[in-house]
Write a protein that holds these residues in place. Structure first.
Motif, PDB file in Angstrom:
ATOM      1  N   LEU A  51      37.066  34.309  46.907  1.00  8.75           N
ATOM      2  CA  LEU A  51      35.948  34.796  46.258  1.00  8.75           C
ATOM      3  C   LEU A  51      36.229  35.041  44.811  1.00  8.75           C
ATOM      4  CD1 LEU A  51      33.869  37.207  48.628  1.00  8.75           C
ATOM      5  CD2 LEU A  51      33.728  34.723  48.576  1.00  8.75           C
ATOM      6  N   CYS A  76      38.409  38.396  53.091  1.00 13.54           N
ATOM      7  CA  CYS A  76      38.319  37.446  51.985  1.00 13.54           C
ATOM      8  C   CYS A  76      39.336  38.144  50.768  1.00 13.54           C
ATOM      9  CB  CYS A  76      36.983  37.136  51.135  1.00 13.54           C
ATOM     10  SG  CYS A  76      35.613  36.682  52.391  1.00 13.54           S
ATOM     11  N   GLY A 120      28.903  29.218  45.559  1.00 14.75           N
ATOM     12  CA  GLY A 120      28.357  30.290  46.486  1.00 14.75           C
ATOM     13  C   GLY A 120      26.804  30.507  46.648  1.00 14.75           C
TER      14      GLY A 120
END
Length: 264
Positions: A51, A76, A120
């Motif tokens: 991310l 993540c 995203g």
């Protein structure tokens, strides 16, 4: 072959309204960003997720994950974004490279590492679409999802003027496609492309990863995108995304019920 999804989630999403950046707002009971992560894991449970996030919202994301049922908390890697999309992608790629270096026996040689760069704000991609893209990558240096345009197109000829005051001309729609994400590359190829593009042209010169790769001389293949793979940008897009995701959830539940009935 190791694969990493680099998901860009560093914006503030002001056009979408609301009291927080759009990637954290709830869609069908989960943060919008979570749906992309879930889909990448469905496509390949061994895929790592990176991310790229604004540092001011890292704690918010951790709180949102902690509020989910334990089975839905997806681990993540995280790095911080830059002032432009290109800089954020470059940061994400360096995060991948660092992780690959630390796990080289598992990841293999750098050329065997595949990177899927995704916005995203596109929560409606699917696992089959992701697999199509990885297969398309095998035929070249990069692969990007595309759709034929269903709208008539015009080219602005007065770029310095406001839209309503600019002159324009029609262009043949068949010559153009709409580009989506994830855009997929081998790690070292796209790292070199970004290093070259940023050094020679700067971040503002490029609109997506394919344009960076093309500048570096890479062959870009197209694979079939999805009409539903919209980028949530405006407030009305949340209504559309919610409806489409709710339909998918219901279809999955109906399918599961049908399989259970058949099994009994």
């Amino acid at each position: 072959m190791a694969s990493y999804a680099v998901i860009l989630a560093g914006g503030v999403g002001l056009r979408a309204g609301g009291d927080m950046p759009k990637q954290f707002r709830s869609v069908c009971g989960r943060p919008l960003l979570w749906w992309s992560i879930k889909t990448f894991m469905e496509a390949d449970p061994q895929m790592r997720i990176v991310l790229v996030m604004h540092p001011d919202y890292a704690d918010l994301w951790q709180r949102l994950m902690a509020d989910l049922p334990e089975a839905e908390r997806i681990g993540c890697l995280m790095t911080y974004g830059g002032s432009t999309r290109c800089e954020s992608v470059a940061n994400g790629l360096e995060c991948v490279a660092s992780h690959v270096a630390a796990e080289k026996p598992q990841a293999g040689s750098p050329q065997e590492v595949v990177v899927l760069i995704h916005d995203g704000a596109r929560p409606l991609l699917t696992a089959p679409m992701i697999r199509r893209g990885i297969e398309a990558l095998r035929q070249g240096c990069g692969a990007i999802p595309a759709l034929a345009s269903v709208n008539s197109l015009r080219r602005l000829t007065d770029l310095d003027e406001p839209l309503t005051e600019s002159r324009s001309e029609s262009v043949p729609r068949a010559e153009y496609v709409e580009v989506q994400t994830p855009q997929i590359f081998y790690l070292e190829d796209i790292r070199r492309a970004y290093a070259k593009g940023l050094a020679e042209c700067g971040a503002a010169a490029f609109t997506d990863d394919a344009s960076v790769a093309e500048y570096a001389g890479m062959q870009i293949n197209l694979y079939e995108g999805l009409p539903a793979n919209i980028k949530v940008t405006h407030a009305d897009d949340f209504v559309i995304a919610e409806a489409l995701l709710a339909r998918r959830i219901q279809m999955s539940a109906d399918e599961a019920d049908s399989k259970a009935s058949t099994a009994t």
